[in-house]
Scaffold this active site. Structure first.
Site, PDB file in Angstrom:
ATOM      1  N   ASP A  71       0.864  -1.179   0.000  1.00 23.53           N
ATOM      2  CA  ASP A  71       0.000   0.000   0.000  1.00 23.53           C
ATOM      3  C   ASP A  71       0.905   1.236   0.000  1.00 23.53           C
ATOM      4  OD1 ASP A  71      -1.954   1.860   0.357  1.00 23.53           O
ATOM      5  OD2 ASP A  71      -2.703   1.068   2.262  1.00 23.53           O
TER       6      ASP A  71
ATOM      7  N   ASP B 175      -3.249   2.750  -5.866  1.00 27.56           N
ATOM      8  CA  ASP B 175      -2.107   2.808  -4.955  1.00 27.56           C
ATOM      9  C   ASP B 175      -1.943   1.576  -4.083  1.00 27.56           C
ATOM     10  OD1 ASP B 175      -4.288   3.250  -3.445  1.00 27.56           O
ATOM     11  OD2 ASP B 175      -3.537   5.014  -2.404  1.00 27.56           O
ATOM     12  N   GLU B 176      -2.597   0.487  -4.413  1.00 26.95           N
ATOM     13  CA  GLU B 176      -2.337  -0.731  -3.658  1.00 26.95           C
ATOM     14  C   GLU B 176      -2.412  -1.952  -4.562  1.00 26.95           C
ATOM     15  OE1 GLU B 176      -5.410  -1.657  -0.724  1.00 26.95           O
ATOM     16  OE2 GLU B 176      -6.507   0.092  -1.405  1.00 26.95           O
TER      17      GLU B 176
END
Lengths: 367, 419
Positions: free
Chosen positions: B12, B105-106
Site C-alpha cells: 500500500d 495505490d495498492e
C-alpha cells in the site's frame, strides 16, 4: 371530417406509419399522425422531419377533411375497439370523436396546418425496380454502413444509376460492400445519392412485410428520395455530401485466389471467434500448403484453433481480421461458395460470391 | 491449486498522490502538502507532514489551511499517478508474474514462489520496498500473510513504511482485538447490523455460527464467517496494463461559474482533447462517453452515450460529449464543473483503414500528438479552445513552487501551487 373505417385495415396502416412517429420530440405535432381524406380513401401520414411514411387505406367518407391525432395513443385505442368498424369525426377545435359500438373516445387533435408538409413527387420522373432486387441490394450492403456521425457521408448507402446500371455501396472506413445490377431505366438517367441509414432500416421493415412480386417506384427530387410500393410511400431526406471515391479502394488484382464453401468458412470463423475477446477482437487466418488455420487467443481466457482444407500452394502467410466483418459478409452473401482474393497481410481482402456482381472489401488488422 | 500454502503480499503506497508530487517537485519534500482536485474541490491526499496537523482526506482546502497555515495545495494530476503506478507495477513484476492492482495505490502480489528463498518473504519484500523507494522515491506499507484478505489487514497495521508478517499463530490474537468495521469489505451499515446481533470484533464474527449469520445476512453469511476466520481463497489475478484504467476522464471546475454556452463548449472540447490524448498514449479506444455537469448549487448530473464503434480522438469524443451537452440546454443555472470521460475501453487492435480520408486524419492526429508530447500539451490545438483560454486557463509555462497564483486561474494540468 367524418369517416368510417375497418379496424383491421386501419390498424395495419397505423402499424406502417408508426415507424416515423417521434416518441419524444420538442415539436409535439411530430408525435401525431395526420389523417386526410381523398375520394374513397384516407391517407395516414407521419414524419420526424427526416423521414416520412404515408399509407393509403379504404374508408367511407361522409365529410371530407383532415386532422392530426397523437399517433401512439390512437394506435393503442384502435387495437382495443370492441367492434370491427369505427367512426371518426372531427368536431370543433380539432377535437376528435371516435366511436365503436358503445365505446366513445374524445381526443385532442391538432390542426392539419401545423403538420409539416410532406414532399410530393410527380410520377413522371420515377423509375421502378423489383422489390426482391431492392431488398437484396440493401441487405448485402447495409451492414457496412458507418455509425460514426462525425463522418456523416458514410452513415448511409450510396446509390448510383448510370448507363442502365444501379449500384449500391457502403463503407465504414474499414470495410466496404458493393453491389451492382442492371435495371430497366433510360440509359441517359444518371443519379448519385446517399440514403441515410435510418431510412434504410425503415424501408427494409416495410419491404419485408410486402409480397414478393411487386414493383417499388423510386423518385428523387432535390434532397429527397421516395420509395413507393403498393399503398405505402416512404420519403426521406438524403445525406448531403460527397461519397468517397470507393472505386480506388477496391483492389484490382490479387496474388492469391481461393474458393471456399461459404458455410465452412462462416462456421469456422464463428467457432474460433468465440475466443477472441471484445478487447482484442481479432482472428488470425494462417495460410500454408493446402490448409487454412483459423485461430484466436485472449489473455486470461484461452485460445481456439480450427483448420480448413484449401487449394492453396503459395508461400505461407498469416493475416488478421475482425471476425465480425467476415461473418457479416458471409451471412449475407447468399452464395454456396465464396472466393477470397488476397495479396498480403497488410492489404485488403476481397470476398466475392460465385456469381453476381457483388463484392466485399475488408481491411486486415495487424497480427 | 492449493490455497493453504500461499504467501501473499499486500502493498500500500503511503500518502500516494502527495508522495508522488513531493517526488516530482523537490521543493515540496518534507513539507505539509495536500493534493486536491483541479480548482475548488476537497483534499484527496494529505502528506504525512500535513497529517500531523490533523489534516484529513475529504476536508476542504480552507479547513486544511486553518489547521496548518503553511500547507501547500497541489492540484491533482491523475496522469502522473497512473504513470507512476505503471512504473511501480513493472518493479513488482520483476518479483512475481502475479501482480494484481486493487486500486491505483495498492496491489496484491503472490510471492509463494520466491518465499522459500534464503531470508524468507521478509527479505524479498524488503528488497521490493527498497527498489520502490530508490527508483520511484516513495515508501509503502507491506503486509505478508497466507491470503489476500489477511495480507491487506497486515499492511494496514503499520503505517507508514511498515512490514508486517501475519503468521498462522498471530491470526487469532489479531482478530480478537479487531473491530469488525476494520475488516476490508465491512462498511458502516454492515458494522451496525453486525453490532446489533452482538458481533463487535473480528473474532466474534469468526466464532459466530454460520446458521445465525446466514439467517441475518443470507448468502453473505458464509462470506462473513470466512472473513471472521481470516479465510480467503481468492487467487491473485494477473493484471494487465489496461486493467489499471477502466475509464479515462478529466473534469474541470471553472474559475467562475458560467452559463455561457460557447465558453462551456470550448471547455468541453478542451476536456475531450485531453481525454483523447491520454487514451492514445495508452493505446486505447473507447465507445462510451460520459458527461458530468455540476451546477452552481452543487447539484450534479451525469449522462452517457454509447456508440457502436470505438473512438480515440478529441474531435470524436467532443462530437458525442457536445451532443450529450445539448440535452442539458437550456441551462437552468450557471455551471461550476464539467467532466468528460470515456469508458468501455479496448486496446487499439490495429484495425487497418481503407479510405484515404481516414488515413490522413490518423496521420494528422499522430503528428499533433508528437508535437504536443515534445513541446507540451496544447501546443497545437483546435482554434475554438481559445474561448476557454480567454475565460481563464493560464497557458502552460511552469509555475515555481511557492509563487502566488491569482485565485480564479488555474492551469489545466500539472501542479498548481497555492499558498
Amino acid at each position: 371530417m367524418k369517416i368510417s373505417c375497418k379496424k383491421e385495415e386501419f390498424s395495419k396502416g397505423m402499424h406502417i406509419v408508426q415507424s416515423a412517429i417521434s416518441s419524444k420530440s420538442t415539436l409535439p405535432i411530430l408525435t401525431n399522425i395526420m389523417i386526410e381524406t381523398t375520394d374513397k380513401e384516407i391517407v395516414l401520414s407521419s414524419t420526424n422531419l427526416e423521414l416520412s411514411v404515408t399509407c393509403v387505406i379504404k374508408a367511407e367518407i361522409s365529410k371530407p377533411g383532415a386532422t392530426t391525432i397523437p399517433g401512439r395513443k390512437l394506435f393503442e385505442i384502435v387495437r382495443e375497439l370492441p367492434s370491427k368498424e369505427f367512426d371518426l369525426e372531427v368536431t370543433t377545435n380539432n377535437q376528435v370523436k371516435l366511436t365503436s359500438k358503445n365505446a366513445v373516445y374524445k381526443l385532442v387533435g391538432m390542426s392539419k396546418e401545423d403538420f409539416p408538409v410532406i414532399p410530393q413527387f410527380s410520377e413522371s420522373s420515377s423509375f421502378s425496380m423489383k422489390k426482391d432486387m431492392l431488398e437484396e441490394m440493401i441487405r448485402k450492403t447495409r451492414f457496412s454502413v458507418s455509425t460514426d456521425e462525425t463522418r456523416y457521408v458514410l452513415c448511409g448507402i450510396y446509390m448510383s444509376i448510370e448507363k442502365g446500371k444501379i449500384k449500391m455501396v457502403s463503407t465504414d472506413g474499414r470495410r466496404l460492400s458493393f453491389i451492382q445490377n442492371s435495371i430497366s431505366v433510360d440509359k441517359k438517367k444518371s443519379l448519385k445519392l446517399i440514403i441515410p441509414n435510418k431510412a434504410v432500416v425503415e424501408l427494409m421493415k416495410i419491404l419485408e412485410q410486402l409480397g414478393d412480386d411487386i414493383n417499388v417506384s423510386i423518385d428523387v427530387k432535390e434532397n429527397q428520395i421516395s420509395f413507393k410500393a403498393e399503398n405505402i410511400t416512404i420519403t426521406s431526406r438524403l445525406i448531403d455530401g460527397q461519397f468517397p471515391n470507393y472505386e480506388q479502394v477496391i483492389p484490382k488484382e490479387s496474388k492469391v485466389k481461393l474458393t471456399l464453401k461459404t458455410e465452412d468458412l462462416l462456421r469456422t470463423t464463428r467457432r474460433v471467434a468465440l475466443m477472441s475477446s471484445e478487447k482484442s477482437q481479432s482472428v488470425k487466418y494462417s495460410f500454408s500448403k493446402k490448409s487454412l488455420v483459423i485461430s484466436a487467443k485472449t489473455q486470461d481466457m484461452g485460445e481456439a484453433q480450427d483448420k480448413l482444407d484449401v487449394s492453396f500452394d503459395g508461400e505461407d502467410f498469416e493475416i488478421g481480421y475482425n471476425p465480425v466483418f467476415i461473418i457479416d459478409v458471409l451471412n449475407n452473401i447468399g452464395s454456396e461458395e465464396v472466393t477470397l482474393e488476397l495479396t498480403n497481410s497488410l492489404n485488403p481482402c476481397v470476398i466475392k460470391p460465385s456469381s453476381g456482381d457483388y463484392l466485399a472489401v475488408i481491411m486486415p488488422m495487424r497480427v | 491449486m492449493s490455497t493453504d500454502n500461499r504467501t501473499v503480499l499486500h502493498i500500500d503506497m503511503n500518502a500516494y498522490f502527495a508522495s508522488v508530487e513531493q517526488q516530482a517537485n523537490p521543493a515540496l519534500r518534507g513539507k505539509p502538502v495536500i493534493v486536491c482536485g483541479e480548482g475548488r474541490t476537497v483534499v484527496t491526499t494529505a502528506s504525512y507532514e500535513a497529517r500531523r496537523y490533523g489534516i484529513k482526506t475529504g476536508m476542504t482546502p480552507r479547513e486544511a489551511g486553518r489547521l496548518c497555515p503553511d500547507v501547500i495545495n497541489v492540484a491533482g494530476d491523475m496522469e502522473k499517478y497512473v504513470d507512476t503506478t505503471r512504473r511501480i507495477r513493472s518493479i513488482l513484476m520483476e518479483f512475481s508474474d502475479r501482480v494484481e492492482f486493487f486500486s491505483i495505490d495498492e496491489a496484491f502480489v503472490d510471492i509463494t514462489a520466491s518465499a522459500g528463498a534464503p531470508g524468507g518473504p521478509a527479505k524479498v519484500v524488503g528488497s521490493m520496498k527498497k527498489r520502490i523507494r530508490e527508483d520511484i522515491g516513495i515508501t509503502c506499507s507491506a503486509g505478508i500473510a497466507s491470503n489476500k484478505f489477511l495480507a491487506k489487514l497486515a499492511s494496514g497495521m503499520k503505517k507508514p513504511d511498515g512490514l508486517v508478517i501475519l503468521n498462522k499463530e498471530d491470526i487469532s490474537p489479531v482478530m480478537e482485538g479487531l473491530d469488525v468495521g476494520e475488516l476490508c469489505g465491512v462498511g458502516r451499515k454492515l458494522t451496525k447490523a453486525l453490532n446489533s446481533v452482538g458481533i463487535r470484533t473480528a473474532k466474534e464474527l469468526g466464532d459466530a455460527p454460520t446458521g445465525m449469520l446466514t439467517k441475518h445476512f443470507g448468502f453473505w453469511g458464509h462470506v462473513l464467517k470466512r472473513m471472521g476466520m481470516g479465510e480467503d481463497n481468492s487467487p491473485v489475478s494477473m493484471s494487465y496494463d489496461d486493467d489499471i484504467v477502466k475509464s479515462v476522464g478529466h473534469s474541470y471546475t471553472l474559475p467562475v461559474n458560467t452559463s455561457d454556452v460557447d465558453v462551456l463548449k470550448s471547455f468541453l472540447l478542451m476536456l475531450s482533447e485531453k481525454v483523447g490524448f491520454r487514451m492514445r498514449r495508452y493505446g486505447m479506444m473507447g465507445r462510451t462517453v460520459s458527461l458530468v455537469v455540476r451546477y452552481r448549487d452543487f447539484r450534479t448530473f451525469s449522462r452517457q452515450f454509447s456508440l457502436k464503434h470505438y473512438i480515440s480522438t478529441g474531435t470524436e469524443i467532443y462530437g458525442v460529449a457536445g451532443r450529450i451537452f445539448s440535452k442539458f440546454l437550456p441551462l437552468h443555472k450557471p455551471v461550476r464543473l464539467l467532466g468528460v470521460s470515456v469508458s468501455n475501453l479496448i486496446v487499439d487492435g490495429g484495425q487497418g483503414v481503407l479510405l484515404d480520408s481516414y488515413r490522413s486524419r490518423e496521420a494528422i492526429t499522430r503528428a499533433v500528438d508528437s508535437i504536443n508530447a515534445k513541446y507540451g500539451n496544447f501546443t497545437v490545438k483546435p482554434a475554438s479552445l481559445i474561448i476557454a483560454e480567454r475565460f481563464g486557463i493560464l497557458p502552460a509555462p511552469g509555475i515555481s513552487p511557492g509563487r502566488h497564483v491569482k485565485s480564479g486561474f488555474c492551469r489545466p494540468r500539472g501542479p498548481v501551487v497555492k499558498k
